[in-house]
Design a protein around this motif. Structure first.
Motif, PDB file in Angstrom:
ATOM      1  N   ASP A 137     -21.782  19.328  -4.839  1.00 63.15           N
ATOM      2  CA  ASP A 137     -22.513  18.828  -3.669  1.00 63.15           C
ATOM      3  C   ASP A 137     -23.583  17.795  -4.046  1.00 63.15           C
ATOM      4  O   ASP A 137     -24.409  17.424  -3.217  1.00 63.15           O
ATOM      5  N   TYR A 138     -23.553  17.342  -5.291  1.00 59.73           N
ATOM      6  CA  TYR A 138     -24.464  16.296  -5.778  1.00 59.73           C
ATOM      7  C   TYR A 138     -25.941  16.673  -5.646  1.00 59.73           C
ATOM      8  O   TYR A 138     -26.782  15.837  -5.379  1.00 59.73           O
ATOM      9  N   THR A 139     -26.248  17.938  -5.909  1.00 59.63           N
ATOM     10  CA  THR A 139     -27.640  18.380  -5.909  1.00 59.63           C
ATOM     11  C   THR A 139     -28.256  18.331  -7.303  1.00 59.63           C
ATOM     12  O   THR A 139     -29.463  18.457  -7.441  1.00 59.63           O
ATOM     13  N   TRP A 140     -27.439  18.163  -8.331  1.00 60.42           N
ATOM     14  CA  TRP A 140     -27.931  17.983  -9.693  1.00 60.42           C
ATOM     15  C   TRP A 140     -26.931  17.152 -10.487  1.00 60.42           C
ATOM     16  O   TRP A 140     -25.756  17.078 -10.140  1.00 60.42           O
ATOM     17  N   SER A 141     -27.433  16.535 -11.540  1.00 60.92           N
ATOM     18  CA  SER A 141     -26.560  15.829 -12.475  1.00 60.92           C
ATOM     19  C   SER A 141     -27.178  15.876 -13.869  1.00 60.92           C
ATOM     20  O   SER A 141     -28.395  16.026 -14.020  1.00 60.92           O
ATOM     21  N   ILE A 142     -26.327  15.779 -14.853  1.00 59.21           N
ATOM     22  CA  ILE A 142     -26.742  15.734 -16.253  1.00 59.21           C
ATOM     23  C   ILE A 142     -26.284  14.388 -16.791  1.00 59.21           C
ATOM     24  O   ILE A 142     -25.101  14.056 -16.720  1.00 59.21           O
ATOM     25  N   VAL A 143     -27.233  13.606 -17.302  1.00 67.15           N
ATOM     26  CA  VAL A 143     -26.966  12.233 -17.724  1.00 67.15           C
ATOM     27  C   VAL A 143     -27.259  12.086 -19.212  1.00 67.15           C
ATOM     28  O   VAL A 143     -28.284  12.555 -19.706  1.00 67.15           O
TER      29      VAL A 143
END
Length: 191
Positions: A137-143
């Protein structure tokens, strides 16, 4: 020779996110390598869902973000097909003076939208920005990026619930990163 700048260069001195001629310039270099075998991104990215404002929950410390709190990154589509990148850092504390850095990103063909090249320094210096994993749901991301020296955990909430924070740190570990190098970012009430 292509040089790598850190992907999310926060605030006026070059993000986060960045990735980007960072290793070539001492001030912009990352710290210790936290992952000697950076994985490929786990899944594709729907750019329309990724756009918007992100809060930096945690990062690997780096020269260009030293002393930054209340860090945010905002992404938007540009008319030329690129993505605008605006990173903000609050100096010294979450409500300190704000510095902003503006750049642009382009999607790497064949990456399912999970790999971008970001520039804060003109047309010749693009660096790697890999969305290694993200919530459905695109509430977090790891970059991250290929050297394993830069890492960011981004969330849509300035202060994610502790259960989510704990699960994100566990996910970073599962991706092969040294979680002892993570530094949580402070956010003020208004951010």
């Amino acid at each position: 020779m292509k040089r790598s700048l850190a992907p999310l260069a926060a605030a006026g001195f070059a993000l986060a996110g960045a990735a980007l001629a960072a290793r070539a310039y001492g001030k912009f270099s990352g710290g210790k390598r936290g992952n000697a075998a950076v994985p490929e991104p786990a899944k594709s990215v729907d750019l329309d869902r990724y756009l918007g404002k992100w809060y930096e929950f945690a990062r690997y410390e780096n020269g260009f973000e030293r002393g930054c709190e209340g860090v945010t990154a905002e992404y938007a589509k540009r008319e030329d097909g690129l993505v605008s990148v605006r990173n903000t850092c609050h100096e010294g504390c979450a409500d300190g003076d704000a510095r902003t850095s503006e750049g642009r990103a382009r999607i790497v063909r064949g990456s399912g939208g999970a790999k971008l090249e970001v520039s804060f320094f003109g047309p010749f210096f693009f660096g790697d920005y890999w969305v290694l994993d993200h919530a459905d749901d695109y509430t977090w991301s790891i970059v991250g990026e290929p050297s394993g020296r830069f890492l960011w955990i981004l969330t849509r909430d300035a202060r994610p619930p502790r259960a989510l924070a704990t699960s994100l740190i566990a996910r970073v570990a599962a991706l092969g990163y040294d979680t002892t190098l993570l530094r949580e970012t402070m956010h003020g009430v208004a951010h």
